[in-house]
Structure formats: C-alpha cells, structure tokens
Design an enzyme around this catalytic site. Sequence first.
Site, mmCIF file in Angstrom:
data_model
loop_
_atom_site.group_PDB
_atom_site.id
_atom_site.type_symbol
_atom_site.label_atom_id
_atom_site.label_comp_id
_atom_site.label_asym_id
_atom_site.label_seq_id
_atom_site.Cartn_x
_atom_site.Cartn_y
_atom_site.Cartn_z
ATOM 1 N N VAL A 1 11.011 -7.175 -5.963
ATOM 2 C CA VAL A 1 10.879 -7.168 -7.345
ATOM 3 C C VAL A 1 11.954 -5.990 -7.982
ATOM 4 O O VAL A 1 12.464 -5.707 -8.739
ATOM 5 C CB VAL A 1 9.424 -6.922 -7.707
ATOM 6 C CG1 VAL A 1 8.653 -7.912 -7.601
ATOM 7 C CG2 VAL A 1 9.041 -5.046 -7.248
ATOM 8 N N ASP B 1 2.267 0.584 1.191
ATOM 9 C CA ASP B 1 3.988 0.262 -0.124
ATOM 10 C C ASP B 1 3.038 0.097 -1.900
ATOM 11 O O ASP B 1 3.068 -0.592 -2.058
ATOM 12 C CB ASP B 1 4.398 -1.314 0.350
ATOM 13 C CG ASP B 1 5.601 -1.566 -0.365
ATOM 14 O OD1 ASP B 1 6.277 -0.895 -1.365
ATOM 15 O OD2 ASP B 1 5.438 -2.654 -0.999
#
Length: 384
Positions: A143, A275
Amino acid sequence: MAILLKNATVFDGERFLENQSVEIANGKISRLVSAAETQSIADEGQIIDLQGQILAPGFVDVQVNGGGGVMFNDQRTVEGLTEIVRGHRQFGSTTLMPTLITDSFDVMREAADAISAAINANVPGIRGVHFEGPYLSLKRRGVHAPEFLRDVDDEAVGLFTRGDLGEVIVTVAPECVPNEFVATLSEKGVHVCAGHSAATYEQIGEALKVGLRGFTHLFNAMPPLANREPSVVGAGLDDVESWCGLIVDGYHLHFASARIVVRAKPQGKIMLVTDAMATVGAEEKHFNLYGDTIHAVDGRCALDDGTLAGSDLDMMRAVELTHKELGLELGEALRMASLYPAQFLRLDDKIGRIAPDYDADLVAFDKDSMKVTQTWIKGEGEEH
C-alpha cells in the site's frame, strides 16, 4: 520511593521464577528478592500484589505505524506519538519504534523532528524511529504510495544519522539502493532491513556483506521462496546472523509458514512485530491512508479491494498466537516480543530482561486470559 511487585510468576527473560518479588527504584530494577525477604522490606515502600499473574519484560515493537486512533504519517507531533504509545501500552508494549510509511522527504524530516522532540520530552516508550521506505520496490510496494517511491535522496544519510533520533531502523529494497548506502548507514549505527523488495538471493547476499541486519515482515511484500529462486525469503532464512520480523496474526502468513520460519532460523533471530495501524487501541476500526479508507475487520486491515494494509494486531495477541497457534513455549514467545528485538536494537543491556540495573519496563498479565493488567515504563506504573 521503592516499589515492590510481589506474588507473581516472574519471567526474567530466560526462565520463569517462582516465589520472587521485584523491587523498582529510580526507574530501574534494583533487585529480585525471595518471598521470605518480601515481608521484611514491606515497610520500605509501596507494595503491589500481582495475585499470581505473570510479570515479564515489557514488549518491544520495532514496527508500529499507528495506534490509539493516530497514524504517525498524519500526526507527526509529540501529541500524536503520545497517543500511539497510549494505544499500544495497554497491550504490554513498553518500547515502540514509531514507523513512518513511505512519504515525501519533507514529511520524513517532520517525523524525525517529532521523534527528537518526543525523546527530549521523555515520552514513555519512544526509543527511536523506523523509516519504512521510500526506497522500495514498485513491484512489491503493497500500500506504499507509488508517487513517493524514489531513488535515494541526497540528504537521506544526514537525516537518518542526525544523532538525536535514538535507535533508527531504515527499511529498503536492496536492489533499489546502492550497496554503499547500506554500508554507510550500517557503519553509522543505523539498523538497515530489507523489505518491500523483489531482490534476488544474490542481491540480498551482497547487502548482508555490507551491513544489512534484518528483514521487515518476512514473507510479506517480497517474492516467495522457490526451488531455483530463493529470493528475499530464502536469503533471510539462510542467513544465521540477521533478524527476521514476523507478523503472527493469521492473516499476513499462514501459521504453518511461521512455524517453518521459527525452525529454520537460529533461536533468537525471530522478532514479533505488529505492523500496527491506527485501529489498535482505538474504538474506531477504520482510518485513512493516502486518501483511501482502510477497515479493520476481525483483526485484518485491508483496502476495499482486499489488499492488506498493516494490521490490527497488538503485541499481547501476537504472543498469545505464537504460543497457542505456533506451539512455542510461552517463554520463547515472550522472548520473541522482548529480548530478541531488544538485542536487534542493541538495547539488551537496558531492556528485555528483569535483572538488576535494567530499566523497569515491565508487563503483568493474567496467564489464563492472556490479558494485560498493568505496565511499567522506567518504573512508572499504569493499570489497564
């Protein structure tokens, strides 16, 4: 005033200890004392009865994009960093490396300034920064915004080594940067990791020779291990000195793949990472990244098209899944969340263990529910 934590099963970073109490003074662990000694020092300070819970070194998360409703990319301020810490502390994380996702160089500089200010202000838990990008592979960007991916900026070395950022991690695609860049950063103490990379096994090998130290979320955003092309994954598993970060949430990689990684690498070289995105520790389970809305559903963060976008994972949950789904003994799961990342950061003389003269960064949790009840950062306690 000293604080005595009693009636706990103490995991000191190596083994579980029964009938021990931990004394904290001036932000440090001053000593471990037996249950028999506890009563004799009861009048010397505050006593906290942990009622049979596990007391362990606080968790160390080297990849935290956000938390508490805040994304670091969006709120590059001391206040934003404080909220991220708040979002994660309730799940046992006492050291965080706020992680900036690929962005412009101006944003990178502003993020660095925020980290410096947070360290100067003694914001609990902030010991450095992780720049994930922007020197990444377009093919394996995930992303990360393609318009910000680029060659190494002229001022990059100066930014990463400016000296007031604590520990610094930089994730790069080794095939996209000169080996000299990796070597220079490594020589100046930066922890360089490979991630979002389409590099060959050989390219990773060259980077390892000049100072590459780790692999960011192994398996994710990199080619799979193949019979004639080991690629990034194969290089990470084959190298005995480097560290590999794993997102053990059941979405980023199959639990069987995670078990294989643990068996392949030498003990001590696997770090649990979250994350994590803004949704961890937040009521709202959606956020914006580069103008796109990302939703967290059942612990999975993704764009509307299904592309994974970070995680909704907290570190206590990562420990629980590592213990229960990967089948590792609880002590090893705790080391993967504390001692091993502390060693990666070269901070294992300060954190990652419960021992005299270590920082009093601690987590207490219920061994049945695996829920965090209290944390301490440099001796300052907080109930959850």
